[in-house]
Every structure is written in structure tokens, then in C-alpha cells.
Enzyme design. Structure first.
Site, PDB file in Angstrom:
ATOM      1  N   ASP A 119       0.811  -1.229   0.000  1.00 11.26           N
ATOM      2  CA  ASP A 119       0.000   0.000   0.000  1.00 11.26           C
ATOM      3  C   ASP A 119       0.842   1.276   0.000  1.00 11.26           C
ATOM      4  O   ASP A 119       0.476   2.252  -0.640  1.00 11.26           O
ATOM      5  CB  ASP A 119      -1.028   0.013   1.139  1.00 11.26           C
ATOM      6  CG  ASP A 119      -0.397  -0.239   2.497  1.00 11.26           C
ATOM      7  OD1 ASP A 119       0.776  -0.648   2.539  1.00 11.26           O
ATOM      8  OD2 ASP A 119      -1.075  -0.039   3.519  1.00 11.26           O
ATOM      9  N   SER A 121       3.792   1.786  -1.437  1.00  8.13           N
ATOM     10  CA  SER A 121       4.291   2.019  -2.802  1.00  8.13           C
ATOM     11  C   SER A 121       3.186   2.561  -3.690  1.00  8.13           C
ATOM     12  O   SER A 121       3.410   3.421  -4.534  1.00  8.13           O
ATOM     13  CB  SER A 121       4.798   0.716  -3.413  1.00  8.13           C
ATOM     14  OG  SER A 121       5.570   0.009  -2.476  1.00  8.13           O
ATOM     15  N   ASP A 166       1.477 -10.255   3.237  1.00  8.10           N
ATOM     16  CA  ASP A 166       0.545 -10.148   4.375  1.00  8.10           C
ATOM     17  C   ASP A 166      -0.921 -10.222   3.985  1.00  8.10           C
ATOM     18  O   ASP A 166      -1.783 -10.354   4.841  1.00  8.10           O
ATOM     19  CB  ASP A 166       0.733  -8.802   5.104  1.00  8.10           C
ATOM     20  CG  ASP A 166       2.084  -8.716   5.779  1.00  8.10           C
ATOM     21  OD1 ASP A 166       2.674  -9.781   6.005  1.00  8.10           O
ATOM     22  OD2 ASP A 166       2.538  -7.606   6.081  1.00  8.10           O
ATOM     23  N   HIS A 661       0.360 -40.905 -11.435  1.00  6.28           N
ATOM     24  CA  HIS A 661      -0.375 -40.793 -10.166  1.00  6.28           C
ATOM     25  C   HIS A 661       0.277 -39.934  -9.100  1.00  6.28           C
ATOM     26  O   HIS A 661      -0.322 -39.711  -8.049  1.00  6.28           O
ATOM     27  CB  HIS A 661      -0.681 -42.179  -9.614  1.00  6.28           C
ATOM     28  CG  HIS A 661      -1.858 -42.797 -10.309  1.00  6.28           C
ATOM     29  ND1 HIS A 661      -1.759 -43.295 -11.596  1.00  6.28           N
ATOM     30  CD2 HIS A 661      -3.148 -42.937  -9.938  1.00  6.28           C
ATOM     31  CE1 HIS A 661      -2.941 -43.740 -11.961  1.00  6.28           C
ATOM     32  NE2 HIS A 661      -3.805 -43.543 -10.989  1.00  6.28           N
ATOM     33  N   GLN A 664      -1.937 -37.249  -7.774  1.00  3.16           N
ATOM     34  CA  GLN A 664      -3.007 -37.429  -6.786  1.00  3.16           C
ATOM     35  C   GLN A 664      -2.475 -37.432  -5.359  1.00  3.16           C
ATOM     36  O   GLN A 664      -3.249 -37.451  -4.412  1.00  3.16           O
ATOM     37  CB  GLN A 664      -3.734 -38.758  -7.036  1.00  3.16           C
ATOM     38  CG  GLN A 664      -4.692 -38.714  -8.196  1.00  3.16           C
ATOM     39  CD  GLN A 664      -5.411 -40.042  -8.395  1.00  3.16           C
ATOM     40  OE1 GLN A 664      -5.249 -40.984  -7.640  1.00  3.16           O
ATOM     41  NE2 GLN A 664      -6.207 -40.110  -9.447  1.00  3.16           N
TER      42      GLN A 664
END
Length: 780
Positions: A119, A121, A166, A661, A664
Site C-alpha cells: 500500500d 508504494s 501479508d 499418479h 493425486q
């Protein structure tokens, strides 16, 4: 969409220049965003410049501002941090510094700025924009720029992308870097869990987040922590008693470890910091438990970006270029962000204002308001955490109902987390809970047992399916199933699984005509790596599979980069659904991804080979091609491999790899754990309401379409949809939904791989406003 509009995207940037910079603390996924801005910018015909070292480079100019080329962002996608550097910059805070920055931009004809940062910047960027015309007139008075230069650069467009681990920026569901930071934290928590269990220890983990508790909150949901301390919601005054009682209760229930998560900015009701040392000393003094503190620190910013962050960064980068090039002197500086899974544009200063309001509310001890301003997603996380961690299950089972939980289909990471939260929420509501082993087959054979609170202890982080899962459908065993529903007095069914869970649900609906016993509410929670369940944009397990594929592709690309002139053809799972191949292609930087939903011919294959031949003439001498396992029955992986081998003779050699697999397996990612936990809780809340609704004369009778639903994530919300209503949206032959949202991301994949295609801009984000968005936002 008209042909002219199509053509427009490719010429949108001609004669324009864009500068991209990263500023403030670094975050994984920034490189993906930078790469997308550069490549999409070049695609539209614009010139793109790197600004090295953030705002400092903007002020210093010279060699810090360099033109980017297509190849200069190659191999960048899988790197953490920011390749172009970031620095905190004092000079830019003074007008004198901004004057120098403006001069550097005007001299290069750059009037579009893309800022990737937090925020602080972004606020800096807005100030810069609002002063722009004054700065230009000062420069002109001082004779540093000519009147022509001033006219040519008369206004500055700014678009911000939020890069911050954050997730503290209001208006965005997820900021770039948050998911990767959670990956780092959860890896560590999993590792600590094993040692804590060996020694019966209590661990206090401190995570980043000076003003925002998002990381701490989601971590505690993802690992089933005993307690979390976050700045937005300080504990009650007698928290010391409560915490100690909670820890000893967990121990008496048979748990060998306690985990407490603390955000670095945690405070009590009076605003006094609560540190990890304080908590340790308290536990040692009051309970005498062997307690250790681990402060995670900068580990959280490090490492490879997760698949989610790479896709997020890439999508936001594309949207940012479009927002810049469509900007006019009247459009406000905007932030490109994600809401649910949709790209949105929001006015930058509105977002900054709300973000500041949160901090202010916290400073003034208006904590409830701070929580509200964080948005619905944050509130939901908090509600589920409180339920699972703080509510004691009632002792008596009077007036309780019996709910059964099962897994159907193939194993998917996160199934166990969904079972755990379903079981525990059901117990908290006072219900009796049964678990069914081996899907519908187990329901028919009576492989059913009662589950208590500790039955599912520690399940969140475990991969696969602990209950066992089968693809068997219920229809042929209706009689035995009905008998067991009566025998065990099952009054509601939670089915966690893939496409068979959904088709099984449809069969149960059909069976209600013949068997009254099947008239009980049921809900399907989509869990399959293929992400092919109708009614949901995401399914549990797909994110984990995507990360597995990504890691493998990174390693393969590294091997190819060493040998040079090599093309790898990789086959992914997914049945007929191209989700994994497409998303992994975006996240790993593939040259092509062949899928069933987008038919291709021999001419397309030829064009791809030709494209790779051209690519081998550049500095990037390697290729990566993904193929979904069932994309075409004749153009098999072997066929494509043979074709590439033949056509590439003397130019490149080919290798193939079938992933199989491994996709999975593995421990579930933070996204899958959190998603599964919330889906389980949401499903169980719905279930208890439905059971009450259908309770008549001492028995359950549910025969309406809305008593059999799929719980899915649609755009921005979790919604319950009757399985019968989803029938028309399903292609049963190929086991996929008829419409799939992610197909709109395919053009991005092609542009980033340097194909001259049309970018469909019809689906663009329009500017929204935060205040409006708050009420209708995703409850995810």
C-alpha cells in the site's frame, strides 16, 4: 465481438511506452507479474521498460531504466523475490526526487507506469500522478524539457498490482505472494508437528503480519492450531486462563502436541503487544509444558512462488497492461485485483483509504469494525476458526441427528481436511457422526463406524483419503444401501469426491422414487484433481496437483536449459478436463497445452513445431509442451513425441514424460486445506438446517430437488445447487461441465508463449467501487 475490436488489442500499445517497477517488501510471484506486463506490453505494440531498484531507480534514471525484450523475462516465472530489485526509497518522498523521476520518464516518452508493491508504494504512485502536471510545468520553466515534450507526456497513467505476503490490502481477495508465504509457513508447521509429537511439546510459532493477521489466521485453520493471536481481534481479558484450559483439554483428549500461532503484531485489548516469549513463559509457568518458540521471519518471503501466485501474477499483469492502455486523463489510478476468481479494477485511493481505515480502527480499539473492513473472506476464516478451536462439543446427544460422511472417486489431497471439519462441526452441533469407508461400496457393505472428536485429529495436513475411496456408483446396490441407512439410522449424507460423487448424487435422486430410505438430505463437496465437477469453479485437490505438476515442470525446464535445444512433452491427468494442463501451462510457462475442450488438428501441431523451430533461433533454446491425457485419442503423447522428434531433426531433440499418479498424492497445499475446511463447515451448517426442515413425525423425509445439492464455488461465492439442476450443464460422455471459466485464460497462455493471436478483450474487468463490493463479496 467484432473483428475490429480483436485487432485493437494487438495495436493498442503502438506508440506508447510502459515502465514497470517493483517496490517495498518483495513477494513471490512479482516476477510472474513483471514477465506478463513485459510480454503483453510487447504483444500490443508498446515499448516496455524495466525500472531497476524500485522508486530509487526511477529517481536515479540512467542505466536503472532499461528497455525490456521478450527474452529478457525468460526463466523468471519460477524465481521468488523480484529480479528487477526493490528498494525503500527516501528520495521519492520529496518533491525534488519526484521531479527527477518525472524528467527521466518524459525524456524516454514513458507515460504509463505499472507499480507492483504494497500500500505504501501504491500511495506514492498516486501522489506522483496527482502532481504530474505541476511537475511538468516546473521542468518546462527550468528549461529541462521542451514544450513539445510536455505536450507529448501531458498525463501519466498508473496501475497498481498488490504484491505483499501479508494480504493486508483491502479490496483484493488475495495479494501476490500471500499463497506462497502460506506454503512456506505450512511446510514448517508440518515439519515441527512431527518433532513436537515425538516429545509431547508445545510450539509457539510467530508469523509475519505487523498489522494484518491473515497469514496467522489461515495458518491456524490449515494446521488445526489450538490458538491464534491476531492484531484485528485481541483476546478477552482473561485469555491466559482460557488458553491454559484449552491446551490442557487438548492434551487430555489424547493429543501429544499443542500449536499456538502468533502474528508479529498481536496485541491485547489495551493495545499492549503479546509476544511469542510472553506466551511461552505463561505456558511453562502455569502448565509446566515443554515449550519452544519458532520465529519464522524472512523464510516466509523466500522460495519459489506457488502455482496460484504465478497464475495470479500473470493474470494481473495482463489486466494491468489493458488498464494502462485503455486509460484516459480522466480514469483514476486503479488497482487490478482478484475477487473470487474474477479480475477486477478498483480505484487505487479507495483501496488505500479502506486499508488505512483498518489500521486507524485498530489504533482506536474499534476492533469489530477493523474485522468488518477486512472483508467477508477474512470474517469467514475467523468464524470457522472460532468454531473449530473454541466451541466445546456438547456432552449429551439428546435431540441429535445422525450424519454420515464418505469419500467417492479417486483420492485427492484435502479430502481428509474436509472430512475433519465436517465431522467436528457436526459434533459441535450435537450430532452423532458416522464415517463410511470405501465410498458407496462401503455404504452397501456396512463398513461404517462412529467417529468422535479425536478420530480426525491431525487430518488436515494428510494427503490422500484416510476413509478410503472407490469409484463404485450406488445404483446397483440400492437395496443394501437402503437397508444400512435404516440400520444405522443415517439422516443426512455428506459426499466428498469427484465426478462419481456428483453422478452418484444424481442416482440417489433417481432412487428416491423407489426407495423411501434414500429420501434424506445429501450434499456433494467437489474433491478431485481434475476439477471437473459441474457447479464449482474449483475442487479440493486441484491446487495441490497443480503445484506438483509445476515443481516437476520447473525441474524439467532446468534440465532442458542445461542441454539446450530440447523440447519436453509432458502428459498430465484430468480425464477429458483440460484444467490441469492449461493452468500448469500458465504457471510453468509452457509453449503449448493440448486439451480436449479446444480441438486441434495436424495443422495446429505443425504450427507449434514451426513456432519451436523459430524459438530455437533465439537465446531461449528449450521448449515445454503439456498434453492432457485424453485430449485426442489419435494424437497420443507418443504420436506428438514422434512428430516433434521427426520435424525437429537437426534443430531440437524431444523427450517425453508421463506424470501419472504422483498428481493425486502429496500433502495438501494451504489453499486446499483451507478450502476443504471451509467447505466442510459450510456443508454441515446447510445439512443441519435441511435435516430440521425435513423432520416430520419423528423421521426424516426429504424429497425436494434442493435436498440434494452440490456445494460449489461460483465466481465470488459458495453456493448450493440442486444436482438435478446441474444435469443440463453437464457433458456426461466426457465427464466435464459444458461451460468452464478457465478456458478464457487460454489466450493469455498463448500470448505469453509468443503466439500472434487475438486477445479477446470482451471479458474485461470494469472499474468497480469497494463500498459496493463489500456487501456482495465472496463468502469464501
Amino acid at each position: 465481438m467484432t473483428h475490429e475490436e480483436h485487432h485493437a488489442a494487438k495495436t493498442l500499445g503502438i506508440g506508447k511506452a510502459i515502465a514497470v517497477l517493483t517496490s517495498g517488501g518483495d513477494a513471490q510471484g512479482m516476477n510472474a507479474a513483471v514477465r506478463a506486463v513485459v510480454r503483453v506490453g510487447i504483444f500490443t505494440g508498446a515499448r516496455v521498460f524495466f525500472v531497476h531498484e524500485g522508486y530509487q531507480g526511477l529517481v536515479d534514471g540512467g542505466d536503472h531504466i532499461r528497455e525490456a525484450t521478450w527474452e529478457s523475462v525468460s526463466m523468471m516465472l519460477q524465481l521468488g523475490g523480484t529480479v528487477i530489485g526493490s528498494a525503500r526509497c527516501k528520495d521519492f518522498r520529496d518533491r525534488e526526487g519526484r521531479l527527477r523521476a518525472a524528467l527521466n520518464l518524459v525524456k524516454r516518452g514513458i507515460t504509463n507506469l505499472c507499480v507492483i508493491g504494497g500500500d505504501g508504494s501504491l500511495t506514492g504512485a498516486d501522489t506522483f500522478r496527482s502532481e504530474w502536471s505541476d511537475l511538468l510545468s516546473d521542468l518546462q520553466k527550468a528549461g529541462k524539457i521542451t514544450p513539445e515534450e510536455a505536450t507529448k507526456s501531458s498525463y501519466l497513467n498508473i496501475v497498481g498490482l498488490v504484491g505483499s505476503i501479508d494480504n493486508d490490502f483491502c479490496g483484493t481477495d488475495m495479494t501476490i505472494g500471500t499463497d506462497s508465504a502460506l506454503h512456506r509457513i505450512v511446510e514448517i508447521v508440518d515439519a515441527i508437528t512431527t518433532t513436537a509429537q515425538s516429545h509431547q511439546r508445545t510450539f509457539v510459532l510467530e508469523v509475519m503480519g505487523r498489522h494484518c493477521g491473515y497469514l496467522a489466521l489461515v495458518t491456524s485453520l490449515s494446521c488445526g492450531a489450538d490458538w491464534v493471536f491476531i492484531p484485528e481481534c485481541p483476546p478477552d481479558d482473561d485469555w491466559e486462563e482460557h488458553l491454559c484450559r484449552r491446551l490442557s483439554e487438548t492434551r487430555t483428549r489424547g493429543s501429544r502436541l499443542n500449536i499456538i500461532i502468533v502474528a508479529e503484531g498481536a496485541i491485547d485489548k489495551n493495545g499492549k503487544p503479546i509476544t511469542s516469549e510472553d506466551i511461552k513463559n505463561l505456558v511453562v509457568k502455569r502448565l509446566g509444558y515443554d515449550t519452544r518458540v519458532t520465529v519464522l521471519g524472512h523464510v516466509q518471503r523466500g522460495g519459489t512462488p506457488s502455482a496460484f501466485d504465478r497464475i495470479l501474477g500473470s493474470r494481473m499483469g495482463v489486466e494491468a497492461v489493458m488498464a494502462l492502455l485503455e486509460g484516459t486523463p480522466d480514469t483514476p489510478a486503479c488497482v487490478v485485483s482478484l475477487s473470487g476468481n474474477q479480475a477486477v479494477r478498483l480505484p487505487l485511493m479507495e483501496c488505500v483509504q479502506v486499508t488505512k481505515d483498518v489500521t486507524k480502527a485498530m489504533d482506536e480499539k474499534r476492533f469489530d469494525e477493523a474485522m468488518k473492513l477486512r472483508g467477508r473472506s477474512f470474517m469467514n476464516n475467523w468464524e470457522v476458526y472460532k468454531l473449530l478451536a473454541h466451541v466445546r462439543p456438547p456432552v449429551s446427544k439428546s435431540g441429535s441427528h445422525t450424519v454420515a460422511v464418505m469419500n467417492v472417486g479417486a483420492p485427492a489431497a484435502g479430502m481428509n481436511a474436509a472430512v475433519r471439519s465436517t465431522v467436528r462441526i457436526a459434533l459441535i452441533q450435537g450430532n452423532r457422526v458416522l464415517v463410511v469407508h470405501d465410498g458407496f461400496e462401503g455404504l452397501a457393505k456396512g463398513q461404517i463406524e462412529e467417529a468422535g472428536w479425536s478420530y480426525v485429529g491431525g487430518w488436515t495436513g494428510q494427503g490422500g483419503s484416510k476413509l478410503g475411496t472407490k469409484r463404485t456408483l450406488p445404483k446397483k446396490n440400492f437395496e443394501q444401501i437402503s437397508a444400512n441407512i435404516t440400520k444405522f439410522n443415517i439422516q443426512g449424507l455428506v459426499i466428498i469426491g469427484g465426478f462419481e460423487a456428483y453422478t452418484g448424487g444424481l442416482e440417489l435422486m433417481e432412487g428416491r422414487k423407489q426407495f423411501d430410505e434414500l429420501c434424506i438430505p445429501f450434499v456433494v463437496i467437489p474433491a478431485t484433481v481434475s476439477n471437473n465437477v459441474p457447479g464449482s469453479d474449483f475442487s479440493i485437490g486441484a491446487d495441490t496437483a497443480l503445484n506438483t505438476i509445476c515443481t516437476t515442470c520447473d525441474r524439467i525446464k532446468q534440465s532442458a536449459a542445461g542441454t539446450k535445444r530440447r523440447v519436453f512433452i509432458i502428459e498430465t491427468m484430468g480425464g477429458y478436463c483440460g484444467y490441469l494442463a492449461t493452468m500448469a501451462g500458465l504457471a510453468a510457462g509452457a509453449d503449448a497445452a493440448y486439451i480436449f475442450e479446444e480441438p486441434f488438428t495436424i495443422r495446429d501441431l505443425q504450427a507449434n513445431v514451426e513456432h519451436l523451430v523459430q524459438k530455437m533461433k533465439t537465446t531461449v533454446k528449450r521448449g515445454l509442451v503439456l498434453r492432457n491425457e485424453k485430449c485426442n485419442e489419435n494424437y497420443t503423447t507418443d504420436f506428438i513425441f514422434n512428430l516433434y522428434s521427426e520435424e525437429g531433426k537437426g534443430i531440437f531433440d524431444s523427450r517425453k514424460n508421463v506424470l501419472g499418479h504422483m498428481q493425486q498424492g502429496g500433502s495438501p497445499t494451504p489453499f486446499d486445506r483451507n478450502f476443504a475446511t471451509k467447505m466442510g463447515a459450510k456443508a454441515m451448517n446447510w445439512m443441519s438446517g435441511k435435516i430440521k426442515e425435513s423432520y416430520r413425525n419423528g423421521r426424516i423425509f426429504a424429497n425436494t430437488p434442493d435436498s440434494g445439492c452440490v456445494l460449489g464455488m461460483r465466481k465470488r461465492a459458495l453456493v448450493f445447487q440442486p444436482v438435478t439442476e446441474l444435469k443440463d450443464q453437464t457433458d456426461f460422455e466426457h465427464r466435464i461441465p459444458k461451460e468452464q471459466w478457465w478456458l478464457k485464460l487460454r489466450p493469455i497462455l498463448k500470448i505469453l508463449a509468443k503466439y500472434e493471436i487475438d486477445l479477446d478483450t470482451s471479458d474485461h474487468a470494469h472499474l468497480e467501487h469497494i463500498s459496493r463490493k463489500r456487501s456482495g463479496e465472496a463468502a469464501v
